[in-house]
Scaffold this motif. Structure first.
Motif, PDB file in Angstrom:
ATOM      1  N   ALA A  19       1.124  -1.055  -0.084  1.00  0.00           N
ATOM      2  CA  ALA A  19      -0.185  -0.105  -0.134  1.00  0.00           C
ATOM      3  C   ALA A  19       0.633   1.069   0.130  1.00  0.00           C
ATOM      4  CB  ALA A  19      -0.961  -0.241   0.911  1.00  0.00           C
ATOM      5  N   GLN A  20       2.022   1.494   1.015  1.00  0.00           N
ATOM      6  CA  GLN A  20       2.819   2.097   0.620  1.00  0.00           C
ATOM      7  C   GLN A  20       3.352   2.639  -0.759  1.00  0.00           C
ATOM      8  OE1 GLN A  20       2.901   4.968   3.079  1.00  0.00           O
ATOM      9  NE2 GLN A  20       4.767   5.998   1.436  1.00  0.00           N
ATOM     10  N   ALA A  21       3.815   1.588  -0.825  1.00  0.00           N
ATOM     11  CA  ALA A  21       4.593   1.483  -2.934  1.00  0.00           C
ATOM     12  C   ALA A  21       4.273   1.578  -3.667  1.00  0.00           C
ATOM     13  CB  ALA A  21       4.992   0.285  -2.979  1.00  0.00           C
ATOM     14  N   LEU A  22       2.081   1.664  -3.198  1.00  0.00           N
ATOM     15  CA  LEU A  22       1.919   2.393  -4.261  1.00  0.00           C
ATOM     16  C   LEU A  22       1.351   3.741  -4.436  1.00  0.00           C
ATOM     17  CD1 LEU A  22      -0.768   1.612  -6.392  1.00  0.00           C
ATOM     18  CD2 LEU A  22      -2.599   1.716  -4.406  1.00  0.00           C
ATOM     19  N   ALA A  23       0.847   4.150  -3.485  1.00  0.00           N
ATOM     20  CA  ALA A  23       1.404   5.652  -2.696  1.00  0.00           C
ATOM     21  C   ALA A  23       2.645   6.324  -3.086  1.00  0.00           C
ATOM     22  CB  ALA A  23       0.408   6.056  -1.142  1.00  0.00           C
ATOM     23  N   SER A  24       3.873   5.833  -2.900  1.00  0.00           N
ATOM     24  CA  SER A  24       5.325   6.149  -3.183  1.00  0.00           C
ATOM     25  C   SER A  24       5.765   6.227  -4.706  1.00  0.00           C
ATOM     26  CB  SER A  24       6.245   5.421  -2.924  1.00  0.00           C
ATOM     27  OG  SER A  24       7.486   5.725  -2.669  1.00  0.00           O
ATOM     28  N   LEU A  25       5.182   5.008  -5.472  1.00  0.00           N
ATOM     29  CA  LEU A  25       4.861   5.836  -7.309  1.00  0.00           C
ATOM     30  C   LEU A  25       4.144   6.310  -7.754  1.00  0.00           C
ATOM     31  CD1 LEU A  25       4.716   1.097  -7.488  1.00  0.00           C
ATOM     32  CD2 LEU A  25       7.339   2.609  -8.334  1.00  0.00           C
ATOM     33  N   VAL A  26       2.492   6.827  -6.754  1.00  0.00           N
ATOM     34  CA  VAL A  26       2.237   7.652  -7.369  1.00  0.00           C
ATOM     35  C   VAL A  26       2.631   8.973  -7.461  1.00  0.00           C
ATOM     36  CG1 VAL A  26      -0.423   8.633  -6.719  1.00  0.00           C
ATOM     37  CG2 VAL A  26      -0.103   6.400  -7.839  1.00  0.00           C
ATOM     38  N   ARG A  27       2.890   9.310  -6.061  1.00  0.00           N
ATOM     39  CA  ARG A  27       4.189   9.984  -6.361  1.00  0.00           C
ATOM     40  C   ARG A  27       4.912  10.850  -6.918  1.00  0.00           C
ATOM     41  NH1 ARG A  27       4.562   9.483  -1.327  1.00  0.00           N
ATOM     42  NH2 ARG A  27       6.911   8.303  -1.415  1.00  0.00           N
ATOM     43  N   THR A  28       6.553   8.726  -7.561  1.00  0.00           N
ATOM     44  CA  THR A  28       7.147   8.933  -8.255  1.00  0.00           C
ATOM     45  C   THR A  28       6.334  10.293  -9.022  1.00  0.00           C
ATOM     46  OG1 THR A  28       8.344   7.757  -7.327  1.00  0.00           O
ATOM     47  CG2 THR A  28       8.727   8.163  -9.450  1.00  0.00           C
ATOM     48  N   LEU A  29       5.509   9.061 -10.539  1.00  0.00           N
ATOM     49  CA  LEU A  29       4.612   9.887 -11.451  1.00  0.00           C
ATOM     50  C   LEU A  29       4.715  10.810 -12.003  1.00  0.00           C
ATOM     51  CD1 LEU A  29       2.606   5.958 -12.113  1.00  0.00           C
ATOM     52  CD2 LEU A  29       4.985   6.982 -12.995  1.00  0.00           C
ATOM     53  N   THR A  30       3.663  11.307 -10.573  1.00  0.00           N
ATOM     54  CA  THR A  30       3.141  12.796 -10.847  1.00  0.00           C
ATOM     55  C   THR A  30       4.061  13.656 -10.013  1.00  0.00           C
ATOM     56  OG1 THR A  30       2.311  12.744  -8.089  1.00  0.00           O
ATOM     57  CG2 THR A  30       0.631  12.243  -9.840  1.00  0.00           C
ATOM     58  N   ASP A  31       5.500  13.491  -9.511  1.00  0.00           N
ATOM     59  CA  ASP A  31       6.411  14.323  -9.895  1.00  0.00           C
ATOM     60  C   ASP A  31       7.454  14.178 -11.025  1.00  0.00           C
ATOM     61  OD1 ASP A  31       5.511  14.609  -6.750  1.00  0.00           O
ATOM     62  OD2 ASP A  31       7.450  13.876  -6.196  1.00  0.00           O
ATOM     63  N   VAL A  32       6.956  13.797 -11.328  1.00  0.00           N
ATOM     64  CA  VAL A  32       7.930  13.778 -13.747  1.00  0.00           C
ATOM     65  C   VAL A  32       6.894  14.784 -14.002  1.00  0.00           C
ATOM     66  CG1 VAL A  32       8.643  12.148 -15.640  1.00  0.00           C
ATOM     67  CG2 VAL A  32       9.013  11.956 -12.805  1.00  0.00           C
ATOM     68  N   CYS A  33       5.543  14.303 -13.733  1.00  0.00           N
ATOM     69  CA  CYS A  33       4.656  15.172 -14.987  1.00  0.00           C
ATOM     70  C   CYS A  33       4.601  16.579 -14.487  1.00  0.00           C
ATOM     71  CB  CYS A  33       2.890  14.783 -14.923  1.00  0.00           C
ATOM     72  SG  CYS A  33       3.134  12.912 -15.466  1.00  0.00           S
ATOM     73  N   ALA A  34       4.522  16.522 -12.954  1.00  0.00           N
ATOM     74  CA  ALA A  34       4.265  17.863 -12.472  1.00  0.00           C
ATOM     75  C   ALA A  34       6.073  18.931 -12.463  1.00  0.00           C
ATOM     76  CB  ALA A  34       4.394  18.123 -10.635  1.00  0.00           C
ATOM     77  N   ALA A  35       6.753  18.555 -12.976  1.00  0.00           N
ATOM     78  CA  ALA A  35       8.365  19.226 -13.515  1.00  0.00           C
ATOM     79  C   ALA A  35       8.259  19.328 -15.106  1.00  0.00           C
ATOM     80  CB  ALA A  35       9.677  18.069 -13.114  1.00  0.00           C
ATOM     81  N   HIS A  36       7.227  19.108 -15.926  1.00  0.00           N
ATOM     82  CA  HIS A  36       7.186  19.398 -17.102  1.00  0.00           C
ATOM     83  C   HIS A  36       6.209  20.316 -17.196  1.00  0.00           C
ATOM     84  CE1 HIS A  36      10.171  16.174 -18.921  1.00  0.00           C
ATOM     85  NE2 HIS A  36       9.309  15.998 -18.239  1.00  0.00           N
ATOM     86  N   GLY A  37       5.494  21.233 -16.015  1.00  0.00           N
ATOM     87  CA  GLY A  37       4.360  21.538 -16.401  1.00  0.00           C
ATOM     88  C   GLY A  37       3.409  21.552 -16.374  1.00  0.00           C
ATOM     89  N   TYR A  38       3.181  19.647 -16.160  1.00  0.00           N
ATOM     90  CA  TYR A  38       1.739  19.887 -15.710  1.00  0.00           C
ATOM     91  C   TYR A  38       1.195  19.678 -14.340  1.00  0.00           C
ATOM     92  CZ  TYR A  38       2.271  17.326 -20.569  1.00  0.00           C
ATOM     93  OH  TYR A  38       2.285  17.428 -21.277  1.00  0.00           O
ATOM     94  N   GLU A  39      -0.430  20.791 -14.073  1.00  0.00           N
ATOM     95  CA  GLU A  39      -1.256  20.873 -12.724  1.00  0.00           C
ATOM     96  C   GLU A  39      -2.508  19.870 -12.510  1.00  0.00           C
ATOM     97  OE1 GLU A  39      -0.458  25.385 -13.083  1.00  0.00           O
ATOM     98  OE2 GLU A  39      -1.970  24.347 -14.543  1.00  0.00           O
ATOM     99  N   ARG A  40      -2.023  19.118 -11.583  1.00  0.00           N
ATOM    100  CA  ARG A  40      -3.024  18.288 -10.900  1.00  0.00           C
ATOM    101  C   ARG A  40      -4.638  18.179 -10.573  1.00  0.00           C
ATOM    102  NH1 ARG A  40      -1.135  13.899  -7.235  1.00  0.00           N
ATOM    103  NH2 ARG A  40      -3.427  12.125  -6.806  1.00  0.00           N
ATOM    104  N   VAL A  41      -5.240  17.849 -10.823  1.00  0.00           N
ATOM    105  CA  VAL A  41      -6.622  18.191 -10.745  1.00  0.00           C
ATOM    106  C   VAL A  41      -6.739  16.791 -10.124  1.00  0.00           C
ATOM    107  CG1 VAL A  41      -7.040  19.565 -13.019  1.00  0.00           C
ATOM    108  CG2 VAL A  41      -7.832  17.583 -13.311  1.00  0.00           C
ATOM    109  N   ALA A  42      -8.560  16.526  -9.908  1.00  0.00           N
ATOM    110  CA  ALA A  42      -8.762  15.690  -9.958  1.00  0.00           C
ATOM    111  C   ALA A  42     -10.336  15.392  -9.250  1.00  0.00           C
ATOM    112  CB  ALA A  42      -8.187  16.202  -7.516  1.00  0.00           C
ATOM    113  N   PRO A  43     -10.583  14.545  -9.988  1.00  0.00           N
ATOM    114  CA  PRO A  43     -11.786  14.534 -10.467  1.00  0.00           C
ATOM    115  C   PRO A  43     -13.044  13.132  -9.902  1.00  0.00           C
ATOM    116  CG  PRO A  43     -10.751  13.682 -12.722  1.00  0.00           C
ATOM    117  CD  PRO A  43     -10.167  14.679 -11.635  1.00  0.00           C
ATOM    118  N   PRO A  44     -14.275  14.008  -9.126  1.00  0.00           N
ATOM    119  CA  PRO A  44     -14.453  12.838  -8.640  1.00  0.00           C
ATOM    120  C   PRO A  44     -15.023  11.627  -8.329  1.00  0.00           C
ATOM    121  CG  PRO A  44     -16.723  14.151  -9.457  1.00  0.00           C
ATOM    122  CD  PRO A  44     -15.147  14.738 -10.153  1.00  0.00           C
ATOM    123  N   LEU A  45     -14.908  10.819  -8.096  1.00  0.00           N
ATOM    124  CA  LEU A  45     -15.247   9.425  -8.676  1.00  0.00           C
ATOM    125  C   LEU A  45     -16.821   8.385  -9.499  1.00  0.00           C
ATOM    126  CD1 LEU A  45     -14.271   6.420  -8.038  1.00  0.00           C
ATOM    127  CD2 LEU A  45     -15.168   5.977  -6.168  1.00  0.00           C
TER     128      LEU A  45
END
Length: 366
Positions: A19-45
């Motif tokens: 479970a912690q690995a899943l959270a860590s991987l999501v953070r890694t993936l989104t950090d790379v996107c953020a470094a390229h200028g992508y901004e996060r959105v959070a639509p509903p489930l």
């Protein structure tokens, strides 16, 4: 028989350390996107089903909203939700618009390669352009993000979802078949059906698949109808050349899963994974006035990376016996240790998954 503790087929609990690995991987993936200028959105489930533009309706879990009495559905894909946000709440922002996301998606049933019905999806969408430059950026970001997780053996399979329709519109004969028939036969590599229907002209497209540069060379030997198709081939060649250290193949007629893509689609694979780890491509987003806006993006499926054992941090746990100063715990955490405070005298380090214990003023192996 009681169902207590059981989960429906295709669903699972993530336990430590996955479970912690899943959270860590999501953070890694989104950090790379953020470094390229992508901004996060959070639509509903959950949304009104009519608002969920992406993903097959057959894949959605749906139910009636007791408040509005309208049909709601759990999203099976997040791409369409990002498109909705882009053309409504962010319609006035300058283009190209770079957005990213991460969250859970659900589907009615899994498949043989991916039996899970709930997945964690992370991705990025570039709204306002699907140019070769935009495609190069999106593919490069996807590859960089996956590489950052530690995934090896990356490969990219490119496809041209509208090619067959474009060739038919330009005069390639369908024989006695419909366009959908020919597309289905090409998806199934059914040479016999194509010849029987008089659609022989499309048969060489089946052989024009494989390593990207040899596939492109085979396509350029055909009687392609216009400069636009040739320009598309040149753009794909440039894309492949920009993906250093990545195996790139091309299947010009593959459409399964790419039905809503336009000039380019792609799937991403990695060593040790049976199924694709991601997919993406160019598409259009509809505005409320009927206008279509070009876009391109990718979605990555994080659970497969967890199952490979990626994302597990190397930080070590140390037990702090009863009476250990809070300042000592704070100092150890600053040094990178994970501290676990004992709640009673005599607590055993290994029973609490600690490899070390703080004793006699120092950290020592348990």
């Amino acid at each position: 028989m009681t169902s207590f503790g059981l989960l429906p087929e295709g669903l699972r609990d993530r336990l430590p350390p996955q479970a912690q690995a899943l959270a860590s991987l999501v953070r890694t993936l989104t950090d790379v996107c953020a470094a390229h200028g992508y901004e996060r959105v959070a639509p509903p489930l959950i949304e009104y089903e009519a608002s969920l533009a992406s993903g097959s309706s057959r894949e959605r879990l749906r139910f009636t909203d007791p408040v509005s009495q309208m049909t709601l559905a759990l999203r099976s894909d997040i791409t369409g939700q990002v498109g909705r946000i882009a053309v409504t709440r962010l319609a006035g922002q300058a283009r190209p618009l770079r957005l990213m996301y991460a969250g859970q998606v659900a589907r009615v049933r899994g498949d043989q390669l991916s039996p899970e019905r709930e997945r964690t999806q992370a991705g990025a969408e570039l709204i306002g352009s699907d140019s070769p430059a935009a495609a190069a950026e999106v593919l490069a970001v996807a590859v960089e993000a996956l590489t950052a997780t530690g995934l090896t053996g990356l490969s990219v399979d490119l496809t041209m979802p509208t090619l067959v329709a474009d060739l038919a519109a330009a005069g390639w004969s369908l024989g006695r078949a419909s366009l959908s028939d020919v597309q289905a036969w090409l998806d199934g590599k059914d040479v016999g059906a194509l010849r029987a229907a008089g659609a022989d002209q499309y048969v060489p497209l089946i052989a024009a698949a494989g390593p990207v540069h040899s596939a492109l060379a085979a396509l350029k030997q055909l009687d392609l109808p216009n400069d636009a198709v040739l320009a598309r081939l040149d753009a794909i060649a440039a894309l492949a050349d920009g993906l250093n250290g990545v195996s790139v193949t091309l299947d010009p007629t593959e459409r399964h899963g790419f039905e809503y893509q336009t000039w380019l689609g792609f799937s991403l694979f990695g060593a040790g994974l049976m199924a694709e780890v991601g997919r993406g491509g160019a598409y259009t987003v509809a505005h409320g006035d009927g206008r279509q806006e070009a876009a391109i993006g990718f979605s990555l499926y994080v659970d497969g990376l967890v199952d490979l054992g990626l994302g597990q941090e190397a930080r070590t746990r140390v037990l702090l016996p009863v009476g250990t100063s809070a300042d000592i715990g704070a100092e150890l955490r600053q040094q990178g240790w994970i501290t676990v405070a004992a709640l009673e005298a005599g607590a055993e380090a290994k029973a609490l998954n600690c490899s070390h214990i703080f004793a006699d003023g120092a950290v020592r192996p348990a």
